[in-house]
Design an enzyme around this catalytic site. Structure first.
Site, PDB file in Angstrom:
ATOM      1  CG  HIS A   4      10.695   2.147  -0.594  1.00 52.82           C
ATOM      2  ND1 HIS A   4      10.108   3.512  -0.400  1.00 52.82           N
ATOM      3  CD2 HIS A   4      10.670   1.916  -1.826  1.00 52.82           C
ATOM      4  CE1 HIS A   4       9.709   4.052  -1.596  1.00 52.82           C
ATOM      5  NE2 HIS A   4       9.960   3.076  -2.612  1.00 52.82           N
ATOM      6  CG  HIS A  60      -2.015  -1.183   1.176  1.00 53.79           C
ATOM      7  ND1 HIS A  60      -2.993  -1.142   0.594  1.00 53.79           N
ATOM      8  CD2 HIS A  60      -1.838  -2.205   2.229  1.00 53.79           C
ATOM      9  CE1 HIS A  60      -3.616  -2.392   0.922  1.00 53.79           C
ATOM     10  NE2 HIS A  60      -3.001  -2.919   1.773  1.00 53.79           N
ATOM     11  CD  GLU A  97      -5.001  -1.511   4.578  1.00 48.45           C
ATOM     12  OE1 GLU A  97      -4.353  -2.369   5.083  1.00 48.45           O
ATOM     13  OE2 GLU A  97      -6.103  -1.716   4.423  1.00 48.45           O
TER      14      GLU A  97
END
Lengths: 149, 149, 149, 149, 149, 149
Positions: free
Chosen positions: D89, D50, D138
């Site tokens: 990341h 996401h 989200e």
């Protein structure tokens, strides 16, 4: 109206408005060095600017006759007279009487908008609607909320 | 890489950046009355401002080794050096050399950004990427597109 | 239908869809050092992820009987079968056959989505609609466009 | 400052940040069947991902000297050190110590972000600012709010 | 103006407007069964509605005197007179003469808006600006583009 | 689960849904003139319409087993059955039993959605989740919030 409004219902109504203004964050009571330390590039001499997005929220009980909290056409007029006319296409450090003597941060702006609207709403005597919240988005990343406390 | 890149694929990559600036629409070669007629409240003396949102699009062939058109980390650096450093937290009428002698409309700004980036990209010799499009959103309602014609 | 469709009208219809996927940018044919240089934090070992937002555009002539270019209910079904079922809630490096042997950059992804949809649309024989454009937004800041060239 | 700050004004300041991460919803203490029943496609083996969008809100009294609640440059640094560096990341199931032994739902994530920030803010002794709210989006459709209760 | 406009620059300017309208997708020339098959729930008897968002793009050469393509205040007036006054707070199947005898799909609507604006712009003789593109977003997921072909 | 949930954590989870509907603001108990005065163009005879965007918020304690407040797949089903099936592609003045005898303002709509959902949630006995808030955005500019008071 049917039974939906047989008990009073407390409701919050939000209207968004925008204005485009310049400002410079600079406190003349402080040294240049202190200004640079506190305000950084926001203190750039000629100012910079923003598309300010405001969310103005009123609260109160739904009116049994209209199904409204408050006539949004009237709210729109109030916001144009009190906010857009005062702040839109202005430089907040030079053009707005209510901000004189203040650093026009978004925090100060939110409080000022609240004070102006709260004062105007008190002149409308045939309603029990209250100002509930003023949110100002300075950019898509930063916003400030004031609820009159 | 597998067969997806066995034929060359022309791709367009867009990166968004923002800067916050003040400007005043005023042409010193015209009379005050003509300025008022053309620019209205956009000519307000001390200026006003915007959160400018830019969409910068490059085009070219996908690189077989990296799967990229162009390294976006490098593009980000270029945009920060050429655009953000020049325009962010500035007053477009006073602080930007490239705009001197021009009315800083969004149209002029889009062409100026194109010229700056096109010139910078020509200094990068190990790539065949081209500048394809510059879009500037002055507000959520108005935008301008320039494609180098 | 009245005279609006008396001449054929070429129209573009866009449908947005989303999928949520993980990916890792890593090219096994390159050294670790080269991977780090090219992909930086996008090469993080276990992958990271995005809410991918796609804009799929078809073009063709408005149908005189329906007033549509193409039945959007049918397009929705096609996109769910071909795109959502393949990519949603997947890890692009492990779960998608069509991407095997490729670094799943947004560029590669856009071309892959184009190839899949172009191929599916060719199986629909009772229409002259064409795939015009595939745009993929990887984040709110980066997007890629492919138009089949 | 003029009279605007003659009485203390309680203000809420919100800063948005984003990070892109992968996660898998899977509870190793439960059977595969129970996992499938509870988490469905969110339990896909290699994970999905996401673009997480966070809204971090601080509250307190506007500072009379600066007109700020809290220096947003300092808040930005805190958020980059505590949140972006930890989560961006990354794969939430493998890379984040604070989430070990937990299923990385958005609910758990919001509480974790709160705990991390609350703890960091307590180390800043020259301010009375409080953490007021953590919201995590989200996707564009689902979000979670935690206010420390 | 300085040298930026020494060569003519072709520019595209986009203005967004909105209107809120009801419509029903139903073709009286077809049987009820065929209507149901083609339009599904969009054919619901009393109609449903949308917040239609339009992007109107003009193109032409930047004016050397003003730095504008076209006065956006004048464009705003044109759009209010031609589009908002015709479509806003209306039922497209009953209230809009230009749509009579047509199924008010977004495709038909985009062509109709184009024809109305193209015709109006031809009455403005002191400009060489052209209508370039009409985009209508029916929802956040579906949009239609018409460029006059 | 590790220590994150060792103390109960009160959490708020929001799900967004949309429906497209027509409505007319008209109170049959009032004269035509009074209707015009109160509702203006919102009283247009055949109605107009909106893309209604709803934010439904539940609150309660995070479940130690799942890390969820409430299964969002179940919430999605509830919202489709109770809200989308009732309101989507409908004319609120003719097609919705729960609104009969009411002027379908956004205020009334928010209260009605609350009452429907509150009643449905009470039928779910194996959870302590509560309905916390219903927000309805009628347009991008106007919204209404109801919290059951």
């Amino acid at each position: 109206m049917n039974d939906i409004l047989d008990k009073p219902r407390k409701i919050y109504v939000t209207r968004k408005i925008e204005f485009n203004a310049a400002h410079r964050l600079f406190n003349p009571d402080l040294s240049d060095e202190e200004n640079r330390k506190i305000y950084g590039k926001c203190g750039s001499e000629y100012g910079h600017g923003h598309n300010y997005l405001l969310e103005i929220t009123l609260s109160g009980t739904i009116d049994r006759k209209t199904g409204y909290l408050f006539d949004l056409k009237e709210l729109k007029t109030i916001l144009e007279e009190e906010i857009v006319a005062r702040f839109d296409h202005r430089h907040l450090n030079f053009d707005v009487v209510e901000l004189e003597g203040n650093v026009p941060t978004t925090e100060i702006l939110a409080v000022t908008v609240w004070d102006i609207l709260e004062s105007r709403l008190r002149t409308i005597t045939n309603t029990e609607v209250s100002l509930h919240e003023v949110i100002i988005h300075e950019t898509g990343k930063n916003s400030v909320r004031y609820i009159g406390e």
